[in-house]
Design a protein around this motif. Sequence first.
Motif, PDB file in Angstrom:
ATOM      1  N   SER A 196       6.933  -5.778   5.793  1.00 37.85           N
ATOM      2  CA  SER A 196       6.395  -6.955   5.088  1.00 37.85           C
ATOM      3  C   SER A 196       5.074  -7.435   5.660  1.00 37.85           C
ATOM      4  N   THR A 197       4.652  -6.880   6.794  1.00 43.16           N
ATOM      5  CA  THR A 197       3.370  -7.279   7.397  1.00 43.16           C
ATOM      6  C   THR A 197       2.231  -6.335   6.996  1.00 43.16           C
ATOM      7  N   ARG A 198       2.553  -5.210   6.388  1.00 41.90           N
ATOM      8  CA  ARG A 198       1.531  -4.223   6.013  1.00 41.90           C
ATOM      9  C   ARG A 198       1.253  -4.319   4.515  1.00 41.90           C
ATOM     10  N   LEU A 199       0.473  -5.327   4.143  1.00 35.97           N
ATOM     11  CA  LEU A 199       0.172  -5.591   2.744  1.00 35.97           C
ATOM     12  C   LEU A 199      -1.336  -5.707   2.541  1.00 35.97           C
ATOM     13  N   GLY A 200      -1.784  -5.408   1.338  1.00 36.35           N
ATOM     14  CA  GLY A 200      -3.179  -5.579   0.985  1.00 36.35           C
ATOM     15  C   GLY A 200      -3.380  -6.827   0.144  1.00 36.35           C
ATOM     16  N   GLU A 201      -4.633  -7.250   0.009  1.00 33.91           N
ATOM     17  CA  GLU A 201      -4.972  -8.454  -0.759  1.00 33.91           C
ATOM     18  C   GLU A 201      -5.514  -8.083  -2.132  1.00 33.91           C
ATOM     19  N   VAL A 202      -5.148  -8.896  -3.119  1.00 33.96           N
ATOM     20  CA  VAL A 202      -5.634  -8.718  -4.481  1.00 33.96           C
ATOM     21  C   VAL A 202      -5.488 -10.058  -5.195  1.00 33.96           C
ATOM     22  N   GLU A 203      -6.230 -10.243  -6.277  1.00 25.55           N
ATOM     23  CA  GLU A 203      -6.124 -11.484  -7.036  1.00 25.55           C
ATOM     24  C   GLU A 203      -4.819 -11.536  -7.826  1.00 25.55           C
ATOM     25  N   ILE A 204      -4.318 -12.743  -8.075  1.00 23.47           N
ATOM     26  CA  ILE A 204      -3.124 -12.926  -8.905  1.00 23.47           C
ATOM     27  C   ILE A 204      -3.424 -12.458 -10.324  1.00 23.47           C
ATOM     28  N   ASP A 205      -2.534 -11.669 -10.879  1.00 27.69           N
ATOM     29  CA  ASP A 205      -2.695 -11.140 -12.238  1.00 27.69           C
ATOM     30  C   ASP A 205      -1.312 -11.105 -12.886  1.00 27.69           C
ATOM     31  N   VAL A 206      -1.059 -12.054 -13.781  1.00 26.31           N
ATOM     32  CA  VAL A 206       0.284 -12.200 -14.374  1.00 26.31           C
ATOM     33  C   VAL A 206       0.640 -11.025 -15.282  1.00 26.31           C
ATOM     34  N   SER A 207      -0.331 -10.197 -15.627  1.00 21.88           N
ATOM     35  CA  SER A 207      -0.040  -9.060 -16.504  1.00 21.88           C
ATOM     36  C   SER A 207       0.527  -7.865 -15.736  1.00 21.88           C
ATOM     37  N   GLN A 208       0.500  -7.921 -14.413  1.00 22.80           N
ATOM     38  CA  GLN A 208       0.972  -6.803 -13.592  1.00 22.80           C
ATOM     39  C   GLN A 208       2.470  -6.929 -13.295  1.00 22.80           C
ATOM     40  N   ASN A 209       3.101  -5.809 -13.027  1.00 25.56           N
ATOM     41  CA  ASN A 209       4.512  -5.810 -12.629  1.00 25.56           C
ATOM     42  C   ASN A 209       4.642  -6.330 -11.202  1.00 25.56           C
ATOM     43  N   ARG A 210       5.611  -7.207 -10.993  1.00 25.25           N
ATOM     44  CA  ARG A 210       5.833  -7.772  -9.662  1.00 25.25           C
ATOM     45  C   ARG A 210       6.936  -7.003  -8.936  1.00 25.25           C
ATOM     46  N   VAL A 211       6.775  -6.899  -7.628  1.00 27.20           N
ATOM     47  CA  VAL A 211       7.805  -6.310  -6.772  1.00 27.20           C
ATOM     48  C   VAL A 211       8.754  -7.421  -6.344  1.00 27.20           C
ATOM     49  N   LEU A 212      10.048  -7.208  -6.536  1.00 20.85           N
ATOM     50  CA  LEU A 212      11.052  -8.208  -6.184  1.00 20.85           C
ATOM     51  C   LEU A 212      11.939  -7.707  -5.042  1.00 20.85           C
TER      52      LEU A 212
ATOM     53  N   PRO B 269       0.813  -1.214   0.000  1.00 23.37           N
ATOM     54  CA  PRO B 269       0.000   0.000   0.000  1.00 23.37           C
ATOM     55  C   PRO B 269       0.853   1.273   0.000  1.00 23.37           C
ATOM     56  N   TYR B 270       0.228   2.366  -0.380  1.00 19.94           N
ATOM     57  CA  TYR B 270       0.874   3.677  -0.407  1.00 19.94           C
ATOM     58  C   TYR B 270       1.452   4.034   0.959  1.00 19.94           C
ATOM     59  N   THR B 271       0.670   3.835   2.028  1.00 28.59           N
ATOM     60  CA  THR B 271       1.120   4.241   3.364  1.00 28.59           C
ATOM     61  C   THR B 271       2.338   3.464   3.822  1.00 28.59           C
ATOM     62  N   ASN B 272       2.482   2.230   3.392  1.00 33.12           N
ATOM     63  CA  ASN B 272       3.658   1.436   3.741  1.00 33.12           C
ATOM     64  C   ASN B 272       4.900   2.055   3.115  1.00 33.12           C
ATOM     65  N   VAL B 273       4.777   2.481   1.868  1.00 31.75           N
ATOM     66  CA  VAL B 273       5.897   3.127   1.186  1.00 31.75           C
ATOM     67  C   VAL B 273       6.216   4.465   1.853  1.00 31.75           C
ATOM     68  N   PHE B 274       5.181   5.236   2.129  1.00 28.45           N
ATOM     69  CA  PHE B 274       5.370   6.577   2.694  1.00 28.45           C
ATOM     70  C   PHE B 274       6.013   6.533   4.073  1.00 28.45           C
ATOM     71  N   ASP B 275       5.619   5.571   4.896  1.00 25.53           N
ATOM     72  CA  ASP B 275       6.029   5.553   6.304  1.00 25.53           C
ATOM     73  C   ASP B 275       7.407   4.977   6.557  1.00 25.53           C
ATOM     74  N   ASN B 276       7.890   4.100   5.681  1.00 31.55           N
ATOM     75  CA  ASN B 276       9.040   3.270   6.041  1.00 31.55           C
ATOM     76  C   ASN B 276      10.166   3.305   5.021  1.00 31.55           C
ATOM     77  N   PRO B 277      11.402   3.631   5.427  1.00 31.02           N
ATOM     78  CA  PRO B 277      12.538   3.506   4.501  1.00 31.02           C
ATOM     79  C   PRO B 277      12.764   2.055   4.074  1.00 31.02           C
ATOM     80  N   ILE B 278      12.502   1.122   4.998  1.00 28.63           N
ATOM     81  CA  ILE B 278      12.472  -0.307   4.678  1.00 28.63           C
ATOM     82  C   ILE B 278      11.020  -0.744   4.779  1.00 28.63           C
ATOM     83  N   ALA B 279      10.444  -1.231   3.700  1.00 24.61           N
ATOM     84  CA  ALA B 279       9.022  -1.569   3.689  1.00 24.61           C
ATOM     85  C   ALA B 279       8.694  -2.625   4.737  1.00 24.61           C
TER      86      ALA B 279
END
Length: 402
Positions: free
Chosen positions: A61-77, A49-59
């Motif tokens: 890993s427990t502050r994540l949202g749910e969404v369906e798998i979509d192979v057409s989207q860019n993955r975060v590595l 989520p946006y707030t996870n990026v905004f709040d933390n220099p190191i993201a």
Amino acid sequence: MSANVPELRFSGFADPWEQRKLGELGVTYGGLTGKSKEDFGHGDARFVPYTNVFDNPIADSTRLGEVEIDVSQNRVLHGDTLFTVSSETPNEVGMSSVWLSDLDNLYLNSFCFGYRQDGSFDPYYLAYMLRSQSVRENIELLAQGISRFNISKGKVMEVEVPVPMMAEQRAVGALFSRLDSLIALHQRKHNQLSVLKSLLLERMFPKPGSDVPELRFSGFADPWEQRKLGEFGSVEMCKRIYKEQTSESGEVPFFKIGTFGSEPDAFISNKLYESYRDEYPYPEPGTPLISAAGSIGRTVVYQGERAYYQDSNIVWLDHDDNLDNSFLDVFYSQVDWKLEGSTIKRLYNKDILNAEVCVPSLPEQRAVGALFSRLDSLIALHQRKLEKLRALKQSLLQKMFV
């Protein structure tokens, strides 16, 4: 000192830092696209989520949202840097966070973009360098907008950042990582103690309609008595101090309602202090002082220091020996004053004197008061450590980067 050498650095490093554009050392990608509100909150994939990026220099890993798998989207590595692209103020655009966990099917929210570096950066160094004062100032200059500010991927990639040798990057990154770990440790302890205090306040005082608490120290069994504070004593306050008797600097701090519990901005002379302290009401050490205006009901325990307090706005209960001060302070922290009147509320003497309090024997009062006094001391200790560590981190962010 050279512009390409930081003010403060580890011994053993002397080479100037290279300046490189972010776009020369990595590539960008976009966040989720083509999604509606109904697509979120379910599914086997996750997104940052946006707030996870905004709040933390190191993201986180427990502050994540749910969404369906979509192979057409860019993955975060692992190792990717995430940037916010929009904010209500220019100094909050382009906030960055490095993802350092391993998770399949992880995406990025649509209000951010990702940056995948080519290995030129230690990930911890990159995380804190992008939050340093010099880099943040350069990014803030790129913000565009009026009521809401935005920044483009292309503009961020043009930003020049310091790139020292990898060994120095790792040393700097490890230092800030350690600082953040210490900050998180003291924050957890502070939160845990605050929660414990709240739970004990609920269980160690009788609930409405009861005369015994759910939890109490061993050796006490007598019921608590319902009394009014006015049965124990009277409300007192210091002698009035006029503005012309104060100065911006001086010998004895004079606390007004706006500085009660913080740093004073007015002072009185030693001569005036000693005269008023001896001739007029003045609190004994250990007395809980209470605010009657402003943040009503806030307390500060007077510890015997040389200080003077604004009349009528800062008061105390001058009570007999049947009430313990530490217990009274705990009572103040949970009382509902139920004030009536205009939008400008005030705690009058009658409100304090008519306040109903359920009191145990004096020995039990002392035991309860001592417990909460100890908890408050531990909470304050971790708060002070947090403030010192955060100030140290901010100072180092200014001095250890160019």
